[in-house]
Design an enzyme around this catalytic site. Structure first.
Site, PDB file in Angstrom:
ATOM      1  N   SER A  18       0.791  -1.233   0.000  1.00 53.46           N
ATOM      2  CA  SER A  18       0.000   0.000   0.000  1.00 53.46           C
ATOM      3  C   SER A  18       0.820   1.278   0.000  1.00 53.46           C
ATOM      4  O   SER A  18       0.289   2.341  -0.270  1.00 53.46           O
ATOM      5  CB  SER A  18      -0.951   0.016   1.204  1.00 53.46           C
ATOM      6  OG  SER A  18      -0.202   0.111   2.390  1.00 53.46           O
ATOM      7  N   LYS A  56       0.396   4.647   6.778  1.00 51.19           N
ATOM      8  CA  LYS A  56      -0.173   5.409   5.664  1.00 51.19           C
ATOM      9  C   LYS A  56       0.329   6.839   5.773  1.00 51.19           C
ATOM     10  O   LYS A  56       0.912   7.240   6.770  1.00 51.19           O
ATOM     11  CB  LYS A  56      -1.715   5.407   5.714  1.00 51.19           C
ATOM     12  CG  LYS A  56      -2.352   4.050   5.745  1.00 51.19           C
ATOM     13  CD  LYS A  56      -2.434   3.416   4.364  1.00 51.19           C
ATOM     14  CE  LYS A  56      -3.072   2.052   4.457  1.00 51.19           C
ATOM     15  NZ  LYS A  56      -2.248   0.955   3.992  1.00 51.19           N
TER      16      LYS A  56
END
Lengths: 165, 161
Positions: free
Chosen positions: A48, A92
């Site tokens: 990701s 993230k």
């Protein structure tokens, strides 16, 4: 008589054991406080955050001071406890702080359609750098600030990729 | 002069060790919380109760419906709130939208990884009816035993609906 002398021996051995154990406990708690509140290391893996972080795993240094002092900004890579699985921690990047308007592609692989949201008070909007393979705020919504665990600032392994994030 | 410095250093180290132990106990085992405000009347007094709270249950997943928990507020991150867990993930929660004025209810299924918290005093409580379901990881502690005032000394009532 023998029993008394045995007890005496054990007493001094037990006292020394307690002293050593307390030194070990103090050392461990010092390590723990550094690890939890100042700086720690984590192995981050998964697709990701490509290309910033490698798929097969990078060891990064995490600092735990910025989020407590409120000094986070868009662009910081955060370690956040997942709102859908409390046992999992994800890495993230902050895209929007509270009050910001965030525009994102709803289906990046298939279409150009986008949506704009206002990040609510006390929340942050996080997205993985690899929008095609990242379960992030586009999927589970803005994340409460209290779920932030730390900020990744330095990659230490692999050595070829050593440097600030 | 050096002996004074050394003594000061030793005393400081002792205080630091004691504080470290206290802090770790407080953060990971058991803490005393002052809970005040109108949102949990009649369970918790308006002017404040001292309550023993343990931090182990949320980590091992032993928080359930009916427990009173300390939760970090999703709206003001520096604040912690005390509310009761009304629904765990997957539960269907029905609540009154405006208890002062109407009987209108709203039903919601608590999403995965979240809990639904409400104050016992639904007329004056900002809880999941205002800010939505709260991620489980924001649950910090479970209230166990009321310590002060002395007339209310005893376990916190567990109510399951």
């Amino acid at each position: 008589m023998k029993l008394l002398s045995y007890i005496k021996q054990w007493k001094s051995a037990a006292r020394e054991a307690v002293a050593q154990a307390s030194i070990a406990a103090q050392f461990l708690s010092f390590i723990h406080i550094t690890d939890a509140y100042i700086c720690s290391t984590t192995l981050v893996q998964g697709p990701s955050m490509l290309p910033t972080l490698n798929y097969s795993g990078d060891v990064v240094l995490i600092e735990h001071l910025s989020h407590r002092l409120g000094k986070l900004e868009p662009g910081d890579i955060l370690l956040v406890r997942s709102p859908v699985d409390p046992k999992k921690i994800v890495a993230k990047r902050i895209v929007g702080m509270e009050g910001d308007r965030v525009t994102y592609l709803t289906e990046p692989s298939y279409s150009e359609s986008s949506r704009t949201v206002l990040v609510p008070k006390g929340h942050v909007w996080i997205q993985g750098d690899n929008v095609y393979a990242s379960a992030d705020s586009r999927y589970f919504g803005a994340v409460p600030y209290g779920l932030i665990q730390g900020r990744a600032f330095l990659r230490v392994w692999p050595i070829g990729d050593f440097g600030y994030l | 002069m050096w002996s004074i410095i050394r003594e000061a250093f030793d005393k400081t180290l002792l205080v630091a060790k004691a504080y470290g132990i206290l802090h770790i106990t407080n953060s990971y085992l058991c803490t005393v919380a002052l809970a005040y405000g109108p949102s949990m009347i009649p369970t918790i007094n308006l002017t404040g109760d001292l309550i023993l709270a343990e931090r182990i249950s949320p980590r091992i997943g032993k928080v359930g419906v009916g427990d009173i928990v300390i939760v970090r507020s999703p709206v003001v991150p520096r604040r912690v709130v005390t509310k009761r867990v009304v629904g765990m993930e997957g539960d269907q929660v029905t609540y009154l939208l405006d208890p002062h004025n109407s009987d209108e209810v709203h039903s919601i299924v608590v999403p995965r990884g979240h809990v639904w918290i409400q104050g016992d005093n639904i007329y004056n409580s900002k809880d999941s009816r205002d800010f939505g379901p709260v991620p489980y990881a924001l649950v910090e502690a479970k209230l166990l035993w009321r310590v002060w005032p002395p007339k209310d000394f005893g376990p916190m009532q567990h109510i399951s609906r």
